[in-house]
Design a protein around this motif. Sequence first.
Motif, PDB file in Angstrom:
ATOM      1  N   ALA A 153      31.273  22.029  38.867  1.00 26.71           N
ATOM      2  CA  ALA A 153      32.612  21.584  38.467  1.00 26.71           C
ATOM      3  C   ALA A 153      33.266  22.622  37.548  1.00 26.71           C
ATOM      4  O   ALA A 153      34.466  22.915  37.696  1.00 26.71           O
ATOM      5  CB  ALA A 153      32.533  20.229  37.775  1.00 26.71           C
ATOM      6  N   LEU A 154      32.500  23.185  36.638  1.00 22.59           N
ATOM      7  CA  LEU A 154      33.050  24.211  35.749  1.00 22.59           C
ATOM      8  C   LEU A 154      33.422  25.466  36.523  1.00 22.59           C
ATOM      9  O   LEU A 154      34.432  26.113  36.225  1.00 22.59           O
ATOM     10  CB  LEU A 154      32.040  24.556  34.650  1.00 22.59           C
ATOM     11  CG  LEU A 154      31.872  23.512  33.559  1.00 22.59           C
ATOM     12  CD1 LEU A 154      30.718  23.889  32.637  1.00 22.59           C
ATOM     13  CD2 LEU A 154      33.160  23.367  32.757  1.00 22.59           C
ATOM     14  N   ARG A 155      32.622  25.816  37.513  1.00 22.87           N
ATOM     15  CA  ARG A 155      32.923  26.992  38.325  1.00 22.87           C
ATOM     16  C   ARG A 155      34.262  26.822  39.052  1.00 22.87           C
ATOM     17  O   ARG A 155      35.099  27.723  39.048  1.00 22.87           O
ATOM     18  CB  ARG A 155      31.810  27.241  39.335  1.00 22.87           C
ATOM     19  CG  ARG A 155      31.980  28.527  40.115  1.00 22.87           C
ATOM     20  CD  ARG A 155      30.904  28.696  41.176  1.00 22.87           C
ATOM     21  NE  ARG A 155      31.058  27.759  42.266  1.00 22.87           N
ATOM     22  CZ  ARG A 155      31.919  27.908  43.279  1.00 22.87           C
ATOM     23  NH1 ARG A 155      32.715  28.946  43.323  1.00 22.87           N
ATOM     24  NH2 ARG A 155      31.987  27.018  44.244  1.00 22.87           N
ATOM     25  N   LEU A 156      34.472  25.639  39.614  1.00 22.06           N
ATOM     26  CA  LEU A 156      35.739  25.365  40.299  1.00 22.06           C
ATOM     27  C   LEU A 156      36.910  25.398  39.318  1.00 22.06           C
ATOM     28  O   LEU A 156      37.969  25.971  39.610  1.00 22.06           O
ATOM     29  CB  LEU A 156      35.673  24.026  41.019  1.00 22.06           C
ATOM     30  CG  LEU A 156      34.688  23.940  42.191  1.00 22.06           C
ATOM     31  CD1 LEU A 156      34.582  22.505  42.697  1.00 22.06           C
ATOM     32  CD2 LEU A 156      35.079  24.897  43.301  1.00 22.06           C
ATOM     33  N   LYS A 157      36.710  24.783  38.169  1.00 21.31           N
ATOM     34  CA  LYS A 157      37.748  24.767  37.139  1.00 21.31           C
ATOM     35  C   LYS A 157      38.063  26.184  36.673  1.00 21.31           C
ATOM     36  O   LYS A 157      39.228  26.551  36.490  1.00 21.31           O
ATOM     37  CB  LYS A 157      37.289  23.903  35.960  1.00 21.31           C
ATOM     38  CG  LYS A 157      38.290  23.782  34.843  1.00 21.31           C
ATOM     39  CD  LYS A 157      37.776  22.842  33.763  1.00 21.31           C
ATOM     40  CE  LYS A 157      38.762  22.693  32.624  1.00 21.31           C
ATOM     41  NZ  LYS A 157      38.274  21.763  31.602  1.00 21.31           N
ATOM     42  N   LEU A 158      37.037  26.972  36.501  1.00 26.68           N
ATOM     43  CA  LEU A 158      37.205  28.355  36.063  1.00 26.68           C
ATOM     44  C   LEU A 158      37.998  29.162  37.080  1.00 26.68           C
ATOM     45  O   LEU A 158      38.909  29.914  36.716  1.00 26.68           O
ATOM     46  CB  LEU A 158      35.826  28.978  35.839  1.00 26.68           C
ATOM     47  CG  LEU A 158      35.749  30.351  35.205  1.00 26.68           C
ATOM     48  CD1 LEU A 158      36.403  30.356  33.836  1.00 26.68           C
ATOM     49  CD2 LEU A 158      34.296  30.776  35.092  1.00 26.68           C
ATOM     50  N   VAL A 191      35.888  27.907  29.007  1.00 26.03           N
ATOM     51  CA  VAL A 191      35.216  27.288  30.151  1.00 26.03           C
ATOM     52  C   VAL A 191      34.048  28.165  30.600  1.00 26.03           C
ATOM     53  O   VAL A 191      32.968  27.673  30.927  1.00 26.03           O
ATOM     54  CB  VAL A 191      36.208  27.043  31.313  1.00 26.03           C
ATOM     55  CG1 VAL A 191      35.493  26.564  32.560  1.00 26.03           C
ATOM     56  CG2 VAL A 191      37.266  26.034  30.887  1.00 26.03           C
ATOM     57  N   SER A 192      34.253  29.459  30.585  1.00 29.39           N
ATOM     58  CA  SER A 192      33.204  30.395  30.965  1.00 29.39           C
ATOM     59  C   SER A 192      32.002  30.284  30.017  1.00 29.39           C
ATOM     60  O   SER A 192      30.848  30.291  30.448  1.00 29.39           O
ATOM     61  CB  SER A 192      33.752  31.823  30.957  1.00 29.39           C
ATOM     62  OG  SER A 192      32.740  32.740  31.273  1.00 29.39           O
ATOM     63  N   GLU A 193      32.275  30.161  28.732  1.00 24.04           N
ATOM     64  CA  GLU A 193      31.201  30.020  27.748  1.00 24.04           C
ATOM     65  C   GLU A 193      30.444  28.707  27.934  1.00 24.04           C
ATOM     66  O   GLU A 193      29.219  28.655  27.776  1.00 24.04           O
ATOM     67  CB  GLU A 193      31.768  30.126  26.330  1.00 24.04           C
ATOM     68  CG  GLU A 193      32.194  31.533  25.980  1.00 24.04           C
ATOM     69  CD  GLU A 193      32.960  31.620  24.672  1.00 24.04           C
ATOM     70  OE1 GLU A 193      33.193  30.565  24.029  1.00 24.04           O
ATOM     71  OE2 GLU A 193      33.332  32.746  24.296  1.00 24.04           O
ATOM     72  N   GLU A 194      31.156  27.653  28.280  1.00 27.82           N
ATOM     73  CA  GLU A 194      30.508  26.374  28.548  1.00 27.82           C
ATOM     74  C   GLU A 194      29.577  26.498  29.765  1.00 27.82           C
ATOM     75  O   GLU A 194      28.446  26.010  29.749  1.00 27.82           O
ATOM     76  CB  GLU A 194      31.561  25.289  28.786  1.00 27.82           C
ATOM     77  CG  GLU A 194      30.996  23.899  28.853  1.00 27.82           C
ATOM     78  CD  GLU A 194      32.070  22.834  28.973  1.00 27.82           C
ATOM     79  OE1 GLU A 194      31.701  21.688  29.297  1.00 27.82           O
ATOM     80  OE2 GLU A 194      33.256  23.121  28.757  1.00 27.82           O
ATOM     81  N   ALA A 195      30.048  27.181  30.799  1.00 29.04           N
ATOM     82  CA  ALA A 195      29.214  27.411  31.982  1.00 29.04           C
ATOM     83  C   ALA A 195      27.989  28.253  31.610  1.00 29.04           C
ATOM     84  O   ALA A 195      26.874  27.975  32.077  1.00 29.04           O
ATOM     85  CB  ALA A 195      30.025  28.097  33.073  1.00 29.04           C
ATOM     86  N   ASP A 196      28.174  29.248  30.762  1.00 29.27           N
ATOM     87  CA  ASP A 196      27.047  30.076  30.314  1.00 29.27           C
ATOM     88  C   ASP A 196      25.984  29.243  29.610  1.00 29.27           C
ATOM     89  O   ASP A 196      24.784  29.453  29.811  1.00 29.27           O
ATOM     90  CB  ASP A 196      27.529  31.179  29.371  1.00 29.27           C
ATOM     91  CG  ASP A 196      28.316  32.268  30.071  1.00 29.27           C
ATOM     92  OD1 ASP A 196      28.251  32.342  31.316  1.00 29.27           O
ATOM     93  OD2 ASP A 196      29.001  33.043  29.364  1.00 29.27           O
TER      94      ASP A 196
END
Length: 64
Positions: free
Chosen positions: A12-17, A35-40
Amino acid sequence: MNKNELLTQLQALRLKLNEMAEERGNLTDPDVLAVSEEADRIILVLQQLHMQGRSCAVEPRNSI
């Protein structure tokens, strides 16, 4: 949170990003970076889970 939940959240974060980066046209936008940091962080947790599973799966042999 289990591995499947983390993977779902990461997807979901990848799509949002992707959406955010396309809308803003800038990968250094503060919201995009957040958002990228959250995915990390999720990726790190998944890597830790993977390494724990790997260390538990290999048990030392008893030598006689």
